[in-house]
Design an enzyme around this catalytic site. Sequence first.
Site, PDB file in Angstrom:
ATOM      1  N   LEU A  85     112.192  61.505  13.026  1.00  0.00           N
ATOM      2  CA  LEU A  85     113.533  61.543  12.442  1.00  0.00           C
ATOM      3  C   LEU A  85     114.588  60.988  13.387  1.00  0.00           C
ATOM      4  O   LEU A  85     115.731  60.785  12.980  1.00  0.00           O
ATOM      5  CB  LEU A  85     113.902  62.988  12.064  1.00  0.00           C
ATOM      6  N   GLN A  88     119.369  55.976  15.719  1.00  0.00           N
ATOM      7  CA  GLN A  88     120.802  55.720  15.671  1.00  0.00           C
ATOM      8  C   GLN A  88     121.065  55.526  14.194  1.00  0.00           C
ATOM      9  O   GLN A  88     120.794  54.479  13.626  1.00  0.00           O
ATOM     10  CB  GLN A  88     121.149  54.466  16.471  1.00  0.00           C
ATOM     11  N   SER A  89     121.584  56.574  13.549  1.00  0.00           N
ATOM     12  CA  SER A  89     121.574  56.614  12.089  1.00  0.00           C
ATOM     13  C   SER A  89     122.914  56.306  11.441  1.00  0.00           C
ATOM     14  O   SER A  89     123.035  56.416  10.223  1.00  0.00           O
ATOM     15  CB  SER A  89     121.087  57.993  11.612  1.00  0.00           C
ATOM     16  N   SER A 132     114.696  54.216   5.106  1.00  0.00           N
ATOM     17  CA  SER A 132     116.024  54.411   4.520  1.00  0.00           C
ATOM     18  C   SER A 132     116.243  53.501   3.320  1.00  0.00           C
ATOM     19  O   SER A 132     115.781  52.350   3.290  1.00  0.00           O
ATOM     20  CB  SER A 132     117.097  54.122   5.572  1.00  0.00           C
ATOM     21  N   GLU A 134     118.887  52.107   2.788  1.00  0.00           N
ATOM     22  CA  GLU A 134     119.719  50.999   3.263  1.00  0.00           C
ATOM     23  C   GLU A 134     118.904  49.721   3.430  1.00  0.00           C
ATOM     24  O   GLU A 134     119.466  48.625   3.466  1.00  0.00           O
ATOM     25  CB  GLU A 134     120.384  51.367   4.589  1.00  0.00           C
ATOM     26  N   TYR A 156     121.453  48.450  11.348  1.00  0.00           N
ATOM     27  CA  TYR A 156     120.698  49.683  11.117  1.00  0.00           C
ATOM     28  C   TYR A 156     119.572  49.436  10.110  1.00  0.00           C
ATOM     29  O   TYR A 156     118.410  49.800  10.351  1.00  0.00           O
ATOM     30  CB  TYR A 156     121.636  50.770  10.590  1.00  0.00           C
ATOM     31  N   LYS A 199     133.031  63.895   5.772  1.00  0.00           N
ATOM     32  CA  LYS A 199     134.433  63.622   6.069  1.00  0.00           C
ATOM     33  C   LYS A 199     135.304  64.058   4.894  1.00  0.00           C
ATOM     34  O   LYS A 199     136.387  64.641   5.080  1.00  0.00           O
ATOM     35  CB  LYS A 199     134.620  62.128   6.354  1.00  0.00           C
ATOM     36  N   PRO A 286     131.697  45.107   7.748  1.00  0.00           N
ATOM     37  CA  PRO A 286     131.612  43.653   7.589  1.00  0.00           C
ATOM     38  C   PRO A 286     130.790  43.233   6.378  1.00  0.00           C
ATOM     39  O   PRO A 286     131.075  42.227   5.737  1.00  0.00           O
ATOM     40  CB  PRO A 286     130.932  43.200   8.889  1.00  0.00           C
TER      41      PRO A 286
END
Length: 327
Positions: A85, A88-89, A132, A134, A156, A199, A286
């Site tokens: 796990l 750098q997520s 992921s 992503e 990432y 957040k 970006p």
Amino acid sequence: MQRALITGVTGQDGWYLTELLLKRGYQVLGTTRNPATPSVLELQESAAGWSESPEQFRVVRLNLTDAEQVDQLVQSFEPHEIYNLAAQSHVGQSFSSPLDTLAANARGALALLEAIRRMPAASAARMYQASSSEMFGAAESYPQNEQTPFHPRSPYACAKVCAYHLCVLYRESYGVFVSNGILFNHESPRRPASYVTRKITRAAARIAAGLEKELTLGNLDVGRDWGFAGDYVDAMWRMLQHDQPDDFCVATNQWRRLDEFLEAAFSRIGRNWRDVVRIDPALCRPAEVTRLQGDYSKAERLLGWRPTTSFDDLVRLMVDADLAAVQ
């Protein structure tokens, strides 16, 4: 007693996975880059309530990019299961530190694969690799599943694609039992405040308490498939109990816009999010990913897994936890 090694144990997923494994009677060894942090102490205190003896859980320092150190730890502990796990997520941070991101997310996975390859075949560990959603990035079709081509849109995601293919390579070339869990966004009250969902819920709680007046965000024209981390670690465990290693998408099959998350969070405190949210273009990435939506049908068919926490229940859980923390 089954032995499990969890890298990145102090993260959100590590926390929920530690609880699941200890309650199942595992001996768990967790790793982190810095054991002398409040999060480690907090996890150790909670683990005492999940286990039958203090020997069931401990945390050690590990630099996952140090292959020799990784190999020594794996050979000495001889885990039955490894859950990688550590990473750098943070997607946004990967643009400012791409080299570190690649090292942590790809080289670390390779070090573990090499360590497993060196174990005696009869007792070699099974490995879960945290992939992921992503990796799909700018995929042209949705929902995405295990056959959808990858189109990463961040350093990432590129690093995660590299680790994914290394796992497939070691599975096919050396017979390593390694499964990729392609997890779509999963949240909880333990999500760090640097992530947009936490957040939002943290800001809602602080605004409700009169401690803040506004919330600053970047691009709102995005959406994700959001699930609960506590559900998703159960899928991780099920992958390593399956007869064969494989790759699985873990998701809710539902896509929600970011403004829907805002609506659910601020309605919990009786406020209109449009009155307090300010947009700062400097917070936009970006390259942005606009629609990630997963299909978990393979995990349901082969693992018997499905999510149990709804989107509204997830947001409510997070806001209530932040309200309690503020109070």
